[in-house]
Design an enzyme around this catalytic site. Structure first.
Site, PDB file in Angstrom:
ATOM      1  N   HIS A 179      44.073  46.360  31.591  1.00  0.00           N
ATOM      2  CA  HIS A 179      43.364  47.597  31.921  1.00  0.00           C
ATOM      3  C   HIS A 179      42.771  48.270  30.695  1.00  0.00           C
ATOM      4  O   HIS A 179      41.928  49.174  30.820  1.00  0.00           O
ATOM      5  CB  HIS A 179      44.327  48.550  32.637  1.00  0.00           C
ATOM      6  CG  HIS A 179      43.662  49.561  33.514  1.00  0.00           C
ATOM      7  ND1 HIS A 179      42.345  49.931  33.369  1.00  0.00           N
ATOM      8  CD2 HIS A 179      44.135  50.298  34.558  1.00  0.00           C
ATOM      9  CE1 HIS A 179      42.036  50.846  34.274  1.00  0.00           C
ATOM     10  NE2 HIS A 179      43.109  51.084  35.006  1.00  0.00           N
ATOM     11  N   ASP A 398      33.300  36.868  48.333  1.00  0.00           N
ATOM     12  CA  ASP A 398      33.332  35.654  49.166  1.00  0.00           C
ATOM     13  C   ASP A 398      33.051  34.448  48.283  1.00  0.00           C
ATOM     14  O   ASP A 398      31.953  34.312  47.743  1.00  0.00           O
ATOM     15  CB  ASP A 398      32.287  35.786  50.279  1.00  0.00           C
ATOM     16  CG  ASP A 398      32.192  34.558  51.171  1.00  0.00           C
ATOM     17  OD1 ASP A 398      32.945  33.585  50.944  1.00  0.00           O
ATOM     18  OD2 ASP A 398      31.349  34.565  52.082  1.00  0.00           O
TER      19      ASP A 398
END
Length: 459
Positions: A179, A398
């Site tokens: 992060h 996807d």
């Protein structure tokens, strides 16, 4: 102290045999960019530095089984990963701290970097186990890498780790991102780009790597000697608690009803409350009610806000890195729960609108003058905090075998009151709220008819 992160519960019975793992690792490898980068070193900006003592940001994407064999899918995804890392090259590097200025950088060449890739199988686990209800905590830890790993460990570990697990009827993709290198906006930019290349399509938007656009100041840091040492130094350690995490789904019809109700009594000409503020106010009040706090107790609400469009000049959406800051507001429990919901929404709106370019600049200068290693307890007392955003198109990731059945966060960076917001999987304006709460408060919330009318349809 960071709740639950980096701590292993003692095995019951001491020397008792460990149960068989649900997930079996079959292979580990490292994926490097296909070509060397033209930019061997990336200096972290002030925006990045507060997250060095947070934990790797974990995501789990669960997919139904496609037509191709698992080995074929893995091969395509690893090839595309090597290709996408040419664009997102800092993710394949290592954290370094220069001796001269003690500032933090990402070394992008000449290191044993790369993205860690784990392949695994869990033939008894089905997609529904992870897509519906509360996913078992131990199973999540086996599917998502780097549970309990602090971003500080990016000096010796890869900055990204992914795990591809074959399920009985699908695929689980667990990811862990350091992060201190990137925020949620950049995370989903990377994930979308990786998916596009896996499908054989070009990347929609290349990342912008010039972090001096956000801030050019180099900040010398005195880092903790270890994650454990940092946690032990927390001046306000939280008592141990039993946390639960679950998803509440708010369909579009409910979101619109909440938003309409909270705006219905506003005077003419008043700026209406947004979808986010309407839902956040509802959650803040409901969680505070579920905690059964005394009326004079203080509660804090924290929003991790994307500052790209707030800066002057604004940064492009494709800027790669961290550009988030925590925005705080608070009040006592009594007015929060006895006043109409627009009171809570008004507090949120006032705090968020006040966080303009000047406020952002002041926060950066404050950190640069006195750098701080943060703890989760810095979020505030009786806190409700919001990360992620329903604007992130997480269900468009996807890889060629369909949209995810569910997107979840891993265990890292979760504490009592932490919420992650995602768009509803079915599209439209629905929102999924992934909430972590003390076990008793969660039970109270689940039995709260007022809250459940809005968002309790997730089994």
């Amino acid at each position: 102290m960071a709740v639950e992160n980096g701590k292993q519960a003692a095995e019951a019975g001491g020397g008792a045999a460990k149960p068989e793992r649900a997930v079996k690792i079959t292979e580990k490898s490292s994926v490097q960019p296909r070509k060397p980068t033209a930019n061997p070193k990336v200096a972290l900006a002030t925006f990045d530095l507060p997250y060095i003592t947070f934990y790797y940001n974990q995501k789990l994407l669960v997919y139904k089984q496609g037509a191709e064999e698992f080995a074929v899918v893995v091969g395509k995804m690893k090839e595309a990963l090597a290709e996408v890392l040419e664009e997102f090259y800092p993710l394949a590097g290592k954290l370094v701290q220069e001796e001269e200025d003690r500032a933090l950088y990402v070394e992008c060449e000449g290191t044993e970097g790369g993205v860690e890739v784990v392949e695994a199988e869990a033939e008894e686990v089905v997609v529904a186990d992870l897509a519906e209800g509360e996913a078992p905590e131990e199973l999540m830890k086996e599917l998502v890498p780097y549970t309990g790993v602090m971003n500080l460990e990016g000096f010796s570990r890869p900055l990204v780790a992914v795990q591809l697990t074959k399920l009985k009827d699908g695929i689980a993709l667990g990811c862990a991102f350091n992060h201190a290198i990137l925020d949620g906006n950049s995370t989903w930019h990377f994930m979308t780009s990786w998916a596009e290349l896996t499908r054989g399509e070009p990347i929609s938007a290349s990342p912008v790597h010039n972090r001096s656009l956000a801030r050019s100041t180099r900040v010398p840091l005195s880092l903790p000697i270890s994650p454990a040492a940092h946690e032990l130094a927390d001046p306000n350690p939280s008592p141990p608690s039993s946390l639960r995490a679950r998803v509440f789904s708010f369909p579009e019809s409910t979101i619109l009803r909440l938003k309409s109700a909270i705006n219905s009594s506003l005077p003419a000409g008043t700026k209406p409350f947004s979808t986010f503020k309407s839902l956040a106010a509802h959650a803040w009040r409901s969680i505070s009610r579920a905690r059964r706090l005394p009326p004079d107790s203080i509660t804090i609400f924290a929003v991790f806000a994307d500052c790209r469009s707030r800066l002057r000049p604004p940064l492009p959406d494709s800027y790669f890195g961290n550009v988030i800051q925590a925005v705080f507001t608070g009040t006592a429990i009594h007015p929060l729960l006895t006043a109409p919901p627009e009171f809570a929404a008004g507090l949120l709106q006032q705090a968020i609108e006040a966080h303009d370019a000047a406020a952002i600049q002041a926060r950066l200068e404050e950190y640069e003058s006195k750098p701080k290693m943060f703890y989760f307890t810095d979020a505030g007392i009786n806190c409700v905090a919001v990360g992620s955003s329903p604007r992130f198109r997480v269900y468009d990731v996807d890889f060629g075998f369909g949209r995810p059945e569910r997107v979840r966060s891993g265990k890292n960076n979760k504490f009592d009151g932490m919420m992650y917001l995602y768009p509803g999987r079915d599209g439209g304006k629905g929102i999924d709220v992934e909430l972590t709460l003390d076990g008793q408060a969660m039970e109270n919330l689940e039995n709260d008819g007022e809250f459940l009318v809005a968002g309790g349809d997730e089994p």
